[in-house]
Every structure is written in C-alpha cells, then in structure tokens.
Design a protein around this motif. Structure first.
Motif, PDB file in Angstrom:
ATOM      1  N   GLU A 395       0.820  -1.211   0.000  1.00 42.43           N
ATOM      2  CA  GLU A 395       0.000   0.000   0.000  1.00 42.43           C
ATOM      3  C   GLU A 395       0.856   1.264   0.000  1.00 42.43           C
ATOM      4  O   GLU A 395       0.480   2.267  -0.597  1.00 42.43           O
ATOM      5  CB  GLU A 395      -0.913   0.006   1.226  1.00 42.43           C
ATOM      6  N   GLU A 396       1.986   1.233   0.686  1.00 45.68           N
ATOM      7  CA  GLU A 396       2.788   2.437   0.853  1.00 45.68           C
ATOM      8  C   GLU A 396       4.133   2.379   0.144  1.00 45.68           C
ATOM      9  O   GLU A 396       4.833   3.387   0.078  1.00 45.68           O
ATOM     10  CB  GLU A 396       3.043   2.686   2.347  1.00 45.68           C
ATOM     11  N   SER A 397       4.488   1.212  -0.365  1.00 45.13           N
ATOM     12  CA  SER A 397       5.803   1.019  -1.015  1.00 45.13           C
ATOM     13  C   SER A 397       6.939   1.432  -0.091  1.00 45.13           C
ATOM     14  O   SER A 397       7.928   2.034  -0.518  1.00 45.13           O
ATOM     15  CB  SER A 397       5.874   1.820  -2.321  1.00 45.13           C
ATOM     16  N   GLN A 398       6.790   1.107   1.191  1.00 42.29           N
ATOM     17  CA  GLN A 398       7.815   1.424   2.181  1.00 42.29           C
ATOM     18  C   GLN A 398       8.379   0.136   2.759  1.00 42.29           C
ATOM     19  O   GLN A 398       7.647  -0.677   3.306  1.00 42.29           O
ATOM     20  CB  GLN A 398       7.238   2.278   3.316  1.00 42.29           C
ATOM     21  N   ALA A 399       9.674  -0.020   2.599  1.00 39.65           N
ATOM     22  CA  ALA A 399      10.363  -1.184   3.136  1.00 39.65           C
ATOM     23  C   ALA A 399      11.823  -0.813   3.344  1.00 39.65           C
ATOM     24  O   ALA A 399      12.335   0.120   2.712  1.00 39.65           O
ATOM     25  CB  ALA A 399      10.255  -2.369   2.175  1.00 39.65           C
ATOM     26  N   PRO A 400      12.536  -1.510   4.245  1.00 41.62           N
ATOM     27  CA  PRO A 400      13.968  -1.237   4.438  1.00 41.62           C
ATOM     28  C   PRO A 400      14.734  -1.420   3.123  1.00 41.62           C
ATOM     29  O   PRO A 400      14.318  -2.165   2.230  1.00 41.62           O
ATOM     30  CB  PRO A 400      14.383  -2.299   5.470  1.00 41.62           C
ATOM     31  N   SER A 401      15.858  -0.746   3.006  1.00 43.83           N
ATOM     32  CA  SER A 401      16.642  -0.782   1.768  1.00 43.83           C
ATOM     33  C   SER A 401      17.051  -2.203   1.410  1.00 43.83           C
ATOM     34  O   SER A 401      17.082  -2.564   0.220  1.00 43.83           O
ATOM     35  CB  SER A 401      17.876   0.109   1.907  1.00 43.83           C
ATOM     36  N   SER A 402      17.367  -3.027   2.400  1.00 35.58           N
ATOM     37  CA  SER A 402      17.776  -4.406   2.115  1.00 35.58           C
ATOM     38  C   SER A 402      16.633  -5.205   1.501  1.00 35.58           C
ATOM     39  O   SER A 402      16.843  -6.037   0.620  1.00 35.58           O
ATOM     40  CB  SER A 402      18.257  -5.085   3.397  1.00 35.58           C
ATOM     41  N   VAL A 403      15.395  -4.923   1.959  1.00 29.41           N
ATOM     42  CA  VAL A 403      14.230  -5.619   1.405  1.00 29.41           C
ATOM     43  C   VAL A 403      13.954  -5.125  -0.007  1.00 29.41           C
ATOM     44  O   VAL A 403      13.650  -5.915  -0.917  1.00 29.41           O
ATOM     45  CB  VAL A 403      12.999  -5.408   2.310  1.00 29.41           C
ATOM     46  N   ASN A 404      14.076  -3.808  -0.225  1.00 29.48           N
ATOM     47  CA  ASN A 404      13.885  -3.272  -1.577  1.00 29.48           C
ATOM     48  C   ASN A 404      14.910  -3.826  -2.548  1.00 29.48           C
ATOM     49  O   ASN A 404      14.597  -4.107  -3.715  1.00 29.48           O
ATOM     50  CB  ASN A 404      13.963  -1.741  -1.549  1.00 29.48           C
ATOM     51  N   ALA A 405      16.129  -4.015  -2.078  1.00 29.02           N
ATOM     52  CA  ALA A 405      17.166  -4.602  -2.932  1.00 29.02           C
ATOM     53  C   ALA A 405      16.790  -6.022  -3.318  1.00 29.02           C
ATOM     54  O   ALA A 405      16.983  -6.443  -4.471  1.00 29.02           O
ATOM     55  CB  ALA A 405      18.509  -4.575  -2.209  1.00 29.02           C
ATOM     56  N   MET A 406      16.240  -6.764  -2.356  1.00 32.69           N
ATOM     57  CA  MET A 406      15.807  -8.131  -2.655  1.00 32.69           C
ATOM     58  C   MET A 406      14.682  -8.128  -3.690  1.00 32.69           C
ATOM     59  O   MET A 406      14.658  -8.942  -4.614  1.00 32.69           O
ATOM     60  CB  MET A 406      15.337  -8.820  -1.376  1.00 32.69           C
ATOM     61  N   PHE A 407      13.719  -7.192  -3.530  1.00 29.19           N
ATOM     62  CA  PHE A 407      12.629  -7.110  -4.496  1.00 29.19           C
ATOM     63  C   PHE A 407      13.169  -6.822  -5.907  1.00 29.19           C
ATOM     64  O   PHE A 407      12.706  -7.415  -6.897  1.00 29.19           O
ATOM     65  CB  PHE A 407      11.653  -6.006  -4.085  1.00 29.19           C
ATOM     66  N   ASN A 408      14.130  -5.905  -5.989  1.00 33.88           N
ATOM     67  CA  ASN A 408      14.707  -5.591  -7.301  1.00 33.88           C
ATOM     68  C   ASN A 408      15.384  -6.809  -7.906  1.00 33.88           C
ATOM     69  O   ASN A 408      15.280  -7.069  -9.117  1.00 33.88           O
ATOM     70  CB  ASN A 408      15.713  -4.443  -7.170  1.00 33.88           C
ATOM     71  N   ASN A 409      16.099  -7.563  -7.077  1.00 37.67           N
ATOM     72  CA  ASN A 409      16.771  -8.763  -7.583  1.00 37.67           C
ATOM     73  C   ASN A 409      15.764  -9.801  -8.058  1.00 37.67           C
ATOM     74  O   ASN A 409      15.979 -10.482  -9.070  1.00 37.67           O
ATOM     75  CB  ASN A 409      17.659  -9.366  -6.493  1.00 37.67           C
ATOM     76  N   LEU A 410      14.660  -9.939  -7.300  1.00 38.03           N
ATOM     77  CA  LEU A 410      13.618 -10.878  -7.712  1.00 38.03           C
ATOM     78  C   LEU A 410      13.036 -10.485  -9.068  1.00 38.03           C
ATOM     79  O   LEU A 410      12.794 -11.332  -9.943  1.00 38.03           O
ATOM     80  CB  LEU A 410      12.507 -10.929  -6.659  1.00 38.03           C
ATOM     81  N   GLU A 411      12.829  -9.169  -9.222  1.00 40.09           N
ATOM     82  CA  GLU A 411      12.242  -8.696 -10.475  1.00 40.09           C
ATOM     83  C   GLU A 411      13.207  -8.844 -11.648  1.00 40.09           C
ATOM     84  O   GLU A 411      12.801  -9.253 -12.749  1.00 40.09           O
ATOM     85  CB  GLU A 411      11.842  -7.232 -10.319  1.00 40.09           C
ATOM     86  N   ASN A 412      14.475  -8.532 -11.426  1.00 38.12           N
ATOM     87  CA  ASN A 412      15.433  -8.518 -12.531  1.00 38.12           C
ATOM     88  C   ASN A 412      16.128  -9.858 -12.766  1.00 38.12           C
ATOM     89  O   ASN A 412      16.425 -10.214 -13.905  1.00 38.12           O
ATOM     90  CB  ASN A 412      16.505  -7.449 -12.272  1.00 38.12           C
TER      91      ASN A 412
END
Length: 430
Positions: A395-412
């Motif tokens: 809903e807010e697109s707020q997560a710690p930087s380490s979690v966001n990095a994981m999401f980017n890796n999952l996507e890419n």
C-alpha cells in the motif's frame, strides 16, 4: 433475610455486569474480518484438550508448569464449592451439600489441599515475578499497569485462598464446640491446624467465619468482573482460542486471494478478471485483521514465552511478540470504546501501524515461528506482523533498503541474489 437479599443483589449485579462486558468483548472480536476456522472437529477438540485443558505446551518449562497446574486445577475445582456458597447465600442454609456424607468430607478435604497448593504457588509466582531476575518478566511492555495487573491477580488469589481456609478453620472450631447451625460436616486437613490460632469465644468465631465467607464470595464475584479488564481473560478464552487454532503447518504462509487472482489472470488471459475491489492490501488497523487475530489478542497471557524465544528480541532488537499482541488488544479496546461512545467507529487519525506498533518492530522479525511454537495457548503474533508488512510494502511502497534490494533482484534476476541467472552456478567452478 437481609443478608439473603444483599447476597442476591450482589450475585445478580455481578453476573449482569460480567454479561455486559462479555458481550462487549464478543462485539470487539467480531470487528475483524471473516476467517474460516471450521472443519476437522476431531483435530480441533484434540488440540483444545491437549493445549488448553492438558496445558501440554506449558511443560516445556517444568517448574512453572507444575505451579500453574496447581493454580489452574485448584482454582477451578475449589470454585465448585461456589455452588454450595450460592445455595447457602440465597436460602440461608449452612453447608447445604453436606447431605452427601462421606463424599462431602472427601470434597472438602481435597478442596483444602488444593487451596493450600494454590496459595503456595501464587506466593512463589509473586516472588519469581518481582524478586528474581527472569528475562521474560523484564520487557519494557510490562512496565506500569501490566506488571500491577499480574501482581493484583496473584494477591487476589492469595487472599481468596486464605479467606477460604480461615472460613473453614472458624467453621471447624464452631463445629467442635457444638454451636447451633454449625453441624458436623466436612474434613479439614489444613484449617484444623489454623483453628488453634483463632479465639475460643463463639461470637468472635462466628464473626470471623462470616467475614471470611463474605470476603471469599465478594472476592470471587469481583474477580469474575475483573477478568474482562485484565490479561487473565485467558482463563476463559484459552479454550475457544486453542479450538480455532490454525491446523496447517506453521511454516505455510497463505497468499492473499486478491493477489492470487490477479496473478492467475496475468498467467492465463482466458480467465475472467477478478470481480469486486480490494479494500486494502495487508493490515493497517484492527479492522484489517481477522476475528481470530483479535481473539488471540484478548487471549494473550502476557507470559513472555514468545519474546523469550524470539531471536530478534534476544539479540536486543525492538521486536517483542508479546508487545505485538498487547498493542493489538490496546488498539482494539480503544476502537471498541469509541464505538460505545459514538455508536459506530469514526476515523480518529490513528492506526495499529505507527501509532501502536513501530515499523522497526515488524521488520526485525525473522518469521521463524518461535513465538508461535512457544505460546501455551496457540497465539500467532506472526500473522499480525506479516499483515503489517504487507500493508507497508503493497500500500505504501515502504520497506527497508535491504528488502527493496531483494525485491529488485527478484524482479530482474528471478532470485533474491544480485547475480544474473547465467552466473548462479559459477561457484561450482571454484
């Protein structure tokens, strides 16, 4: 006759007040979303019998388990005597069930031994909680009222058991004196020793017996109505809470149905699009939790076994699963009071996340399920934590930087790691 009228008014008032509070708690629990916990009745009854009645999970810590068993069994069985007290109070009789003869003697004998066991156990619990430096009793969430609440309950139980034994001691001495109305009935293994410290004067003994009798009954009725206001509501709610336990493997996470439907449509365009709109992804406030989550919150015993087993808590992080449940209950109570006042919930600018539970807490969780495994009444703090995380991310697109990095890796890269799929097996060449 006056005492009978007073007793009737006290009894009726206490039961009516308890009913009002019970209905309020039931209403609050129903503020949660639906959650199907039906089916497999046999397994659910078995879980309730083992965990709630049998206290199976308590025995991971043998000493407090045995002491708690004394308190649990003693307090439940001794209150069977409440039936006799109610009859005596309403009809002006004395030991109305004594017609059972030798079986009645056995009951009073057992009641006295259990009352003494409850009294000693509560004294030990009081010392453990206040004098010994036990890790799970030192959480920051226990400061102030929660600590006082626990001590008040222990002191109340000590007073109730002491009143019961003193009442019997005076009764026993009056029986041995052959005083009218106090006919021979019962067997008194503990209070017969206490009788020696009581005066011999019959009028004084009657005053002591009556005072202890009234103190005991008023104390029990007060305790009954204190339950909805304290953590000791688990005495009642532990049974439905364990019955409606999640019977699936603890490590299995449920996908959000709305998200699953969207993904299925993306993978198979021939499927019809999902109908209806999703109100909210994840959990922002208590209305986004299920009724079972809210039942968990009311059932929490605040024993701290979850927090003592939590690896994040042990290593000094902010997370305490016990606090998660206490915060959820506090927010639910606040919402319930507003409904009582305004007849409906009106947005108050507060929410469970941020105002009660900080984001640092939810992201400290390792989702190891240690808290769920340790809880003696099958409470699941992890479901609430994961729901709050889902709201923060989806809903807010707020997560710690380490979690966001994981999401980017999952996507890419299709995996949590930063390496491209073609390079994943390179470690085998070294």
């Amino acid at each position: 006759m006056i005492s009978q009228v007073i007793f009737f008014c006290l009894l009726f008032g206490a039961l009516a007040f308890f009913t009002i509070n019970a209905r309020r708690i039931y209403r609050n629990i129903r503020l949660g979303k639906s959650d199907d916990r039906s089916g497999d009745t046999k397994a659910r009854v078995k879980t309730m019998l083992l965990v709630a009645f049998g206290q199976k999970k308590m025995f991971k810590k043998p000493l407090p388990a045995v002491l708690h068993l004394f308190v649990y069994v003693g307090f439940c069985i001794i209150n069977i005597e409440m039936l006799e007290i109610v009859i005596d109070g309403l009809f002006g009789t004395h030991r109305a069930l004594s017609f059972m003869g030798s079986f009645y003697d056995f009951l009073i004998y057992a009641f006295e031994l259990l009352a003494f066991a409850v009294l000693v156990s509560c004294l030990i619990f009081f010392i453990r909680r206040n004098a010994l430096q036990i890790y799970r009793f030192k959480g920051r969430e226990l400061k102030g009222w929660p600590k006082s609440d626990a001590n008040l309950i222990l002191l109340t139980e000590i007073i109730l058991m002491a009143a019961f034994l003193i009442m019997n001691a005076a009764d026993y001495k009056l029986q041995t004196q052959g005083f009218s109305h106090y006919h021979l009935a019962g067997s008194f293994p503990i209070s017969s020793y206490l009788a020696g410290i009581l005066p011999d004067n019959s009028n004084s003994l009657i005053a002591i017996e009556r005072a202890a009798w009234w103190l005991h009954i008023i104390g029990v009725l007060a305790f009954l109505n204190y339950l909805p206001l304290s953590k000791h509501l688990h005495i009642i709610l532990a049974f439905p809470n364990t019955y409606f336990s999640n019977l699936k493997p603890k490590g299995k996470f449920e996908n959000m149905p709305a998200v699953t439907a969207e993904v299925q449509v993306m993978l198979d365009p021939s499927l019809p699009p999902p109908s209806g709109e999703v109100g909210r992804f994840g959990v922002k406030d208590i209305q986004d939790l299920t009724w079972k989550n809210l039942l968990d919150a009311y059932t929490c015993t605040e024993c701290g076994r979850c927090s003592a087993a939590c690896p994040a808590n042990i290593t000094g992080k902010l997370l305490s699963p016990r606090k998660i449940m206490m915060d959820t209950r506090d927010r639910l109570e606040e919402v319930g009071k507003q409904i009582d006042k305004n007849k409906a919930f009106e947005e108050d600018g507060k929410s469970l996340i941020d105002d009660y539970i900080k984001r640092e807490e939810i992201w400290a969780c390792t989702s190891c399920n240690a808290c769920v495994e340790q809880c003696p009444v099958n409470i699941n703090p992890l479901e609430i934590i994961m729901g709050l995380r889902q709201y923060a991310v989806m809903e807010e697109s707020q997560a710690p930087s380490s979690v966001n990095a994981m999401f980017n890796n999952l996507e890419n890269n299709g995996a949590p790691w930063k390496y491209a799929q073609a390079d994943r097996a390179n470690w085998t060449n070294s």
